[in-house]
Design a protein around this motif. Structure first.
Motif, PDB file in Angstrom:
ATOM      1  N   ASP B 336      13.792   4.043  28.778  1.00 22.49           N
ATOM      2  CA  ASP B 336      14.166   3.866  30.178  1.00 22.49           C
ATOM      3  C   ASP B 336      15.643   4.156  30.374  1.00 22.49           C
ATOM      4  O   ASP B 336      16.034   4.856  31.304  1.00 22.49           O
ATOM      5  N   ARG B 337      16.445   3.576  29.474  1.00 20.53           N
ATOM      6  CA  ARG B 337      17.895   3.738  29.557  1.00 20.53           C
ATOM      7  C   ARG B 337      18.260   5.216  29.495  1.00 20.53           C
ATOM      8  O   ARG B 337      19.106   5.700  30.244  1.00 20.53           O
ATOM      9  N   ILE B 338      17.593   5.962  28.602  1.00 21.28           N
ATOM     10  CA  ILE B 338      17.892   7.383  28.445  1.00 21.28           C
ATOM     11  C   ILE B 338      17.428   8.160  29.678  1.00 21.28           C
ATOM     12  O   ILE B 338      18.146   8.987  30.221  1.00 21.28           O
ATOM     13  N   ARG B 339      16.240   7.838  30.156  1.00 23.25           N
ATOM     14  CA  ARG B 339      15.686   8.609  31.276  1.00 23.25           C
ATOM     15  C   ARG B 339      16.381   8.326  32.595  1.00 23.25           C
ATOM     16  O   ARG B 339      16.572   9.191  33.423  1.00 23.25           O
ATOM     17  N   GLY B 341      19.393   6.723  32.923  1.00 23.75           N
ATOM     18  CA  GLY B 341      20.822   6.509  32.782  1.00 23.75           C
ATOM     19  C   GLY B 341      21.171   5.032  32.735  1.00 23.75           C
ATOM     20  O   GLY B 341      20.375   4.202  32.329  1.00 23.75           O
ATOM     21  N   GLY B 342      22.381   4.701  33.188  1.00 25.30           N
ATOM     22  CA  GLY B 342      22.868   3.333  33.059  1.00 25.30           C
ATOM     23  C   GLY B 342      22.390   2.401  34.159  1.00 25.30           C
ATOM     24  O   GLY B 342      22.835   1.278  34.251  1.00 25.30           O
ATOM     25  N   LYS B 343      21.485   2.897  35.022  1.00 29.49           N
ATOM     26  CA  LYS B 343      21.029   2.046  36.130  1.00 29.49           C
ATOM     27  C   LYS B 343      20.320   0.814  35.595  1.00 29.49           C
ATOM     28  O   LYS B 343      19.646   0.865  34.585  1.00 29.49           O
ATOM     29  N   SER B 344      20.476  -0.261  36.320  1.00 26.69           N
ATOM     30  CA  SER B 344      19.795  -1.482  35.901  1.00 26.69           C
ATOM     31  C   SER B 344      18.309  -1.355  36.212  1.00 26.69           C
ATOM     32  O   SER B 344      17.880  -0.489  36.983  1.00 26.69           O
ATOM     33  N   ARG B 345      17.524  -2.239  35.622  1.00 28.01           N
ATOM     34  CA  ARG B 345      16.079  -2.158  35.799  1.00 28.01           C
ATOM     35  C   ARG B 345      15.679  -2.347  37.268  1.00 28.01           C
ATOM     36  O   ARG B 345      14.748  -1.743  37.742  1.00 28.01           O
ATOM     37  N   LYS B 346      16.440  -3.185  37.969  1.00 32.94           N
ATOM     38  CA  LYS B 346      16.125  -3.462  39.377  1.00 32.94           C
ATOM     39  C   LYS B 346      16.231  -2.215  40.220  1.00 32.94           C
ATOM     40  O   LYS B 346      15.374  -1.903  41.032  1.00 32.94           O
ATOM     41  N   GLU B 347      17.332  -1.451  39.997  1.00 30.75           N
ATOM     42  CA  GLU B 347      17.554  -0.244  40.780  1.00 30.75           C
ATOM     43  C   GLU B 347      16.424   0.748  40.556  1.00 30.75           C
ATOM     44  O   GLU B 347      15.947   1.373  41.486  1.00 30.75           O
ATOM     45  N   VAL B 348      15.992   0.859  39.315  1.00 26.83           N
ATOM     46  CA  VAL B 348      14.920   1.796  38.995  1.00 26.83           C
ATOM     47  C   VAL B 348      13.661   1.401  39.749  1.00 26.83           C
ATOM     48  O   VAL B 348      12.961   2.233  40.309  1.00 26.83           O
ATOM     49  N   GLN B 349      13.445   0.092  39.794  1.00 26.97           N
ATOM     50  CA  GLN B 349      12.258  -0.417  40.463  1.00 26.97           C
ATOM     51  C   GLN B 349      12.296  -0.055  41.942  1.00 26.97           C
ATOM     52  O   GLN B 349      11.316   0.398  42.520  1.00 26.97           O
ATOM     53  N   GLY B 350      13.460  -0.275  42.586  1.00 26.33           N
ATOM     54  CA  GLY B 350      13.594  -0.013  44.017  1.00 26.33           C
ATOM     55  C   GLY B 350      13.513   1.457  44.282  1.00 26.33           C
ATOM     56  O   GLY B 350      12.765   1.930  45.084  1.00 26.33           O
TER      57      GLY B 350
END
Lengths: 256, 350
Positions: B336-339, B341-350
């Motif tokens: 996830d981190r690689i795909r 980037g440095g975004k937090s898990r919450k941001e990815v979810q939103g």
């Protein structure tokens, strides 16, 4: 409509004190019944009698015409009584999802050996349980929190999760012990909706203890009032509000 | 929520591969260190035994939330029953002839016997003991551990047998525990504990720890699950004892004193009660640390004790708390981190 719960002449004595005496109640399917009374009236004691924590000194409890005498808490849960607690008792270090799937335990059949060898029945039942739990969480808009630790949830959600966990045992009778305790008016409003939703969707009998009168008068169809272990009034919210005995118990007697 | 999902068969594959890689690594280390290799091998086997002991105690201590102090007793029962069985087989002669493959069936039977006998003792002690809680359970299990030791010391002279050879010790046990046997059993037992905890039975055990009254109210048979966890833990301690006997070749009742139980408990508490990874790490560290400190032999126990005190001061919940490690989950997080980037898990979810 049939009686789900029926208590006749229930009485329990601790030492010399009759905590509950001559308690009678009937709760029907699809009905929300309320149990109110001043502090120390014996409301929670009634719940503990129903769930088998205390053994009644005398009297009969029947669930769907089945006598519950001598049954343990566990057996009564299997028979169809589920409850929540006055002070929240969640499995704090487990995920929200596991809190719910744990309730399916007795309905799942795979053995310890099957679990250790991970045989097909393990996968099948685990998958079903997970799906059922997520569905149930979805009904109460909590599926987003499924993988959170239950202890990290906000207070209102913890209360809701406790209700979901109780519902997951597929009960005939749901006992709610002060579900609105510590909630603000908005959360209480929300809770009333939830309780109504449970009745409409699961068609079970609900008996609740509550001090919040707006909630009790708003959703209960019949109310029983306890004082010093004795039933002092029983009836619809309108009748209870006008009952002079109830007013006296709560507010005291007017001086002549 | 993580976006990347690794399917279960691939998770198994990754874990198996890692286990094999670790085995190769350790084997290379042993064979490449020449004379020192034998020393390393011994330490690794001891570490393996301690890992089994710590993780098995963690079932009752961390997952069930009880405090038993008689783990060494179950280990002793397993050690003696396994050793007595092995002595009655032709395993010793086979080992002397260098035919270690032929010993494997006997070895498996010995381990099963050790597990079953220790499990029976666990059942015997568990049914009455688990009615008690907290301090009372601690005292009763402590008493049980001491009884086992005293019985092992005196049973021969009382009954006139020659079974345990009392305080002079049970000697000439076939040395069937080599590095590979230890490695396989350690991995196997860790796997068994893992799958147990990830089933409905494991969930029930955890729910009893978190709130016994509530788990009864949702229909969990608390007595059954408490006993089950206790027996399971005792069985694994028995296996550890059996492998211990096969490693040392001789057994003395004095090994299984009360302090042995405490030693195992320290590992569990330091690692974090309820964390298998924590138990493993602290078993490794607490076994290796006294060896590493051999060059400061005078200050060895001081440093060891200091490490314990500091640990409890700064991480009172143990090294890992209740965190449990999952290779698959960790990989998912890394991917996830690689795909994303440095975004937090919450941001990815939103």
């Amino acid at each position: 409509m049939s009686n789900v719960l029926k208590c006749e002449h229930l009485r329990v004595v601790f030492g010399g004190l009759a905590a509950v005496s001559d308690f009678n109640i009937e709760v029907n399917e699809n009905e929300i019944a309320g149990l109110i009374g001043p502090n120390g009236a014996g409301k929670t004691t009634v719940f503990n009698l129903l769930t088998g924590v205390y053994v009644p000194t005398s009297g009969v409890i029947t669930l769907c015409d089945k006598d519950l005498a001598g049954m343990s808490t566990i057996a009564r849960s299997h028979a169809g009584i589920a409850r929540t607690f006055q002070n929240i008792r969640l499995f704090k270090d487990m995920s929200v999802l596991d809190n719910v799937t744990n309730s399916f335990n007795t309905k799942m059949k795979y053995s310890v050996l099957e679990a250790m060898l991970r045989l097909p029945r393990y996968w099948k039942e685990e998958k079903e349980a997970r799906k059922k739990a997520l569905d149930l969480l979805h009904v109460f808009n909590m599926e987003d929190l499924a993988y959170e630790n239950a202890g990290n949830l906000p207070y209102g959600s913890q209360r809701r999760l406790e209700i979901i966990r109780a519902l997951a045992t597929n009960p005939k009778l749901l006992l709610l012990d002060e579900p609105a305790a510590g909630m603000n008016p908005a959360e209480t409003e929300n809770l009333m909706e939830t309780i109504g939703k449970i009745r409409d969707r699961f068609h079970i009998a609900i008996l609740l203890i509550e001090h919040d009168m707006s909630l009790v008068m708003g959703i209960c169809e019949r109310i029983t009032v306890l004082n010093f272990g004795q039933v002092i009034a029983q009836g619809t919210p309108e009748q209870i509000q006008k009952d002079p005995v109830v007013i006296e118990a709560y507010l005291g007697k007017q001086r002549d | 929520m993580r976006k990347t999902r690794i399917s279960t068969p691939i998770r198994y594959l990754i874990n198996t591969a890692l286990i094999v890689v670790l085995w190769v690594l350790l084997t290379v280390v042993i064979s490449a260190s020449g004379l020192k290799g034998e020393y390393y091998r011994g330490i690794m086997i001891t570490i393996g035994i301690n890992i089994i002991l710590a993780t098995s105690l963690n079932i009752v201590c961390g997952y069930l939330g009880q405090l038993p102090l008689g783990h060494a007793g179950f280990m002793a029962v397993g050690a003696y029953s396994g050793a007595i069985f092995m002595k009655s087989t032709p395993a010793a002669a086979l080992l002397r002839a260098g035919n270690s493959a032929a010993v494997i069936p006997y070895l498996i039977i010995a381990v099963v016997i050790a597990a079953v006998v220790a499990g029976l003792f666990g059942l015997l002690i568990g049914i009455p003991a688990l009615r008690l809680k907290g301090d009372y359970l601690a005292i009763i299990t402590l008493g049980f551990g001491e009884i086992i030791r005293v019985v092992l010391t005196n049973i021969d002279s009382v009954l006139g047998f020659k079974v345990t050879y009392g305080a002079s010790g049970l000697a000439r046990i076939p040395k069937f525990t080599n590095f590979n046997v230890m490695y396989v059993f350690t991995v196997l037992i860790l796997f068994l504990i893992h799958v147990f905890m990830k089933s409905r039975h494991g969930r029930a055990v955890l729910s009893i720890r978190d709130n016994e009254i509530a788990s009864e109210s949702v229909g969990i048979n608390t007595t059954f699950y408490k006993t089950l966890a206790f027996v399971f833990s005792a069985m694994l301690a028995g296996v550890a004892g059996c492998l211990y006997a096969g490693y040392l070749g001789s057994l003395y009742p004095s090994t299984f004193k009360f302090m042995k139980s405490i030693e195992i408990l320290v590992m569990v508490v330091l690692g974090g009660m309820g964390s298998m990874l924590g138990s493993i790490i602290s078993a490794v560290v607490l076994t290796a640390l006294p060896e590493l400190l051999r060059s400061f032999s005078d200050y060895r126990m001081v440093v060891y004790s200091l490490a314990l005190v500091l640990m409890m001061l700064f991480r009172p919940k143990g090294l890992m708390g209740t965190y449990d490690f999952s290779m698959g989950d960790t990989l998912e997080r890394i991917i996830d981190r690689i795909r994303f980037g440095g975004k937090s898990r919450k941001e990815v979810q939103g």
